[in-house]
Design an enzyme around this catalytic site. Structure first.
Site, PDB file in Angstrom:
ATOM      1  N   ASP A 141       0.847  -1.202   0.000  1.00 42.25           N
ATOM      2  CA  ASP A 141       0.000   0.000   0.000  1.00 42.25           C
ATOM      3  C   ASP A 141       0.877   1.244   0.000  1.00 42.25           C
ATOM      4  OD1 ASP A 141      -2.716   1.354   2.080  1.00 42.25           O
ATOM      5  OD2 ASP A 141      -2.349   1.417  -0.083  1.00 42.25           O
ATOM      6  N   LYS A 144       2.734   3.525  -5.745  1.00 40.78           N
ATOM      7  CA  LYS A 144       2.256   2.492  -6.682  1.00 40.78           C
ATOM      8  C   LYS A 144       3.319   2.070  -7.688  1.00 40.78           C
ATOM      9  CE  LYS A 144      -0.980   3.284  -4.070  1.00 40.78           C
ATOM     10  NZ  LYS A 144      -0.914   2.519  -2.793  1.00 40.78           N
TER      11      LYS A 144
HETATM   12  C1  LIG Z   1       9.287   2.783  -1.107  1.00 41.32           C
HETATM   13  C2  LIG Z   1       8.653   3.069   0.199  1.00 41.32           C
HETATM   14  N1  LIG Z   1       9.197   2.583   1.344  1.00 41.32           N
HETATM   15  C3  LIG Z   1       8.619   2.868   2.516  1.00 41.32           C
HETATM   16  N2  LIG Z   1       7.496   3.622   2.673  1.00 41.32           N
HETATM   17  C4  LIG Z   1       6.953   4.109   1.551  1.00 41.32           C
HETATM   18  C5  LIG Z   1       7.490   3.861   0.282  1.00 41.32           C
HETATM   19  N3  LIG Z   1       6.719   4.468  -0.641  1.00 41.32           N
HETATM   20  C6  LIG Z   1       5.730   5.107   0.027  1.00 41.32           C
HETATM   21  N4  LIG Z   1       5.877   4.891   1.351  1.00 41.32           N
HETATM   22  C7  LIG Z   1       4.987   5.391   2.385  1.00 41.32           C
HETATM   23  O1  LIG Z   1       3.712   4.799   2.165  1.00 41.32           O
HETATM   24  C8  LIG Z   1       2.696   5.814   2.159  1.00 41.32           C
HETATM   25  C9  LIG Z   1       2.321   6.104   0.744  1.00 41.32           C
HETATM   26  C10 LIG Z   1       1.318   5.475   0.172  1.00 41.32           C
HETATM   27  C11 LIG Z   1       0.962   5.771  -1.262  1.00 41.32           C
HETATM   28  N5  LIG Z   1      -0.466   5.563  -1.414  1.00 41.32           N
HETATM   29  C12 LIG Z   1      -1.124   6.238  -2.349  1.00 41.32           C
HETATM   30  O2  LIG Z   1      -0.552   7.002  -3.118  1.00 41.32           O
HETATM   31  C13 LIG Z   1      -2.600   6.108  -2.390  1.00 41.32           C
HETATM   32  C14 LIG Z   1      -3.328   7.073  -3.107  1.00 41.32           C
HETATM   33  C15 LIG Z   1      -4.716   7.024  -3.172  1.00 41.32           C
HETATM   34  C16 LIG Z   1      -5.452   8.039  -3.947  1.00 41.32           C
HETATM   35  C17 LIG Z   1      -6.477   7.680  -4.796  1.00 41.32           C
HETATM   36  C18 LIG Z   1      -7.181   8.655  -5.537  1.00 41.32           C
HETATM   37  C19 LIG Z   1      -6.842   9.996  -5.394  1.00 41.32           C
HETATM   38  F1  LIG Z   1      -7.498  10.942  -6.070  1.00 41.32           F
HETATM   39  C20 LIG Z   1      -5.810  10.369  -4.523  1.00 41.32           C
HETATM   40  C21 LIG Z   1      -5.115   9.405  -3.811  1.00 41.32           C
HETATM   41  C22 LIG Z   1      -5.414   5.999  -2.501  1.00 41.32           C
HETATM   42  C23 LIG Z   1      -4.681   5.032  -1.778  1.00 41.32           C
HETATM   43  O3  LIG Z   1      -5.317   4.018  -1.108  1.00 41.32           O
HETATM   44  C24 LIG Z   1      -3.291   5.071  -1.725  1.00 41.32           C
HETATM   45  O4  LIG Z   1      -2.631   4.082  -1.038  1.00 41.32           O
HETATM   46  C25 LIG Z   1       3.326   7.015   2.785  1.00 41.32           C
HETATM   47  C26 LIG Z   1       4.759   6.893   2.287  1.00 41.32           C
HETATM   48  O5  LIG Z   1       5.661   7.594   3.114  1.00 41.32           O
HETATM   49 MG   LIG Z   2      -3.983   2.462  -0.596  1.00 43.21          MG
END
Ligand SMILES: Cc1ncnc2c1ncn2[C@@H]1O[C@H](/C=C/CNC(=O)c2cc(-c3ccc(F)cc3)cc(O)c2O)C[C@H]1O
Ligand SMILES: [Mg+2]
Length: 221
Positions: A141, A144
């Site tokens: 999660d 993406k």
């Molecule tokens: C590589 C890596 N390693 C460790 N933590 C990582 C990482 N990449 C992100 N993370 C952490 O996970 C979290 C990120 C999650 C990314 N999730 C999203 O971008 C995401 C975006 C939406 C979304 C849908 C429609 C819309 F109009 C707007 C947004 C809905 C969701 O359920 C999501 O999970 C926070 C970040 O610090």
């Molecule tokens: Mg999600």
């Protein structure tokens, strides 16, 4: 300075959830996101699918990529026995700080191991750092575009065993097309799609469940 959305979400948990009660923490976050501010938690509709896949897998070792505020960490760990090894990775220290407090409010701090850092850096260290050979269940999660490189990395590090289940959020919205092509065409995975909706909205989304079949060669033509 203004509080961040994760900090306001945590405040809603502290005010509305009963300490030590994971279900009330989940309900408080879902209420906040439905009525105050949308946030990217897996949510209650897709969360119910997550619950069912976790329960049917009954994993002893679990890895989550992308803790964010800890909503899915609480959802997953409230279903599993204390002996379960649960590791969740979060690269953003501010999100990690909020997640620790949400997880603590749920009373699950002793069952959750939250590691700060990037998945690509930490996955190769999992075996050494935690003495874990393979993960029975993995929840994707995070960003993406990291889904595909990270499932390949898990395979390359030998962290998936025959029967390991990888469940990925948001495969339709925002979407993970390359990841879907890979898991659906690979002979090493058996995949199925669970149709649902983007958290707290009527927008179409879903989860992809991919079961690792073992170390095979070739690609489905
Ligand atoms: C590589 C890596 N390693 C460790 N933590 C990582 C990482 N990449 C992100 N993370 C952490 O996970 C979290 C990120 C999650 C990314 N999730 C999203 O971008 C995401 C975006 C939406 C979304 C849908 C429609 C819309 F109009 C707007 C947004 C809905 C969701 O359920 C999501 O999970 C926070 C970040 O610090
Ligand atoms: Mg999600």
């Amino acid at each position: 300075t203004r509080t961040s959305r994760p900090q306001r979400l945590l405040q809603a948990v502290c005010i509305n959830a009963v300490r030590g009660n994971p279900d009330s923490v989940i309900a408080a976050i879902d209420h906040f996101c439905q009525n105050q501010e949308w946030a990217m938690n897996v949510g209650d509709e897709k969360g119910a699918i997550l619950d069912s896949v976790v329960m049917e897998t009954s994993p002893s070792t679990v890895l989550e990529l992308g803790t964010y505020c800890g909503y899915s960490a609480v959802r997953i760990m409230r279903l599993l026995p204390p002996a379960t090894r649960f590791i969740t990775l979060e690269m953003n220290p501010d999100y990690a700080a909020v997640a620790r407090q949400v997880i603590q409010h749920a009373g699950l701090q002793d069952k959750v191991c939250l590691v700060e850092g990037k998945s690509a850096d930490l996955i190769p260290k999992m075996a050494d750092m935690f003495g874990i050979r393979t993960f029975d269940f993995v929840f994707f999660d995070h960003w993406k575009d990291c889904y595909l490189p990270d499932i390949r990395l898990l395979e390359d590090c030998g962290l998936l065993d025959q029967g390991s289940v990888v469940l990925a959020d948001n495969v339709l919205c925002p979407g993970a097309p390359e990841y879907l092509d890979y898991v659906r065409s690979s002979l090493r995975f058996s995949s199925r799609f669970y149709r649902s909706h983007l958290e707290y909205t009527r927008v179409l989304d879903g989860l992809e469940r991919s079961e690792y079949l073992g170390h095979r060669d070739a690609q489905r033509d």
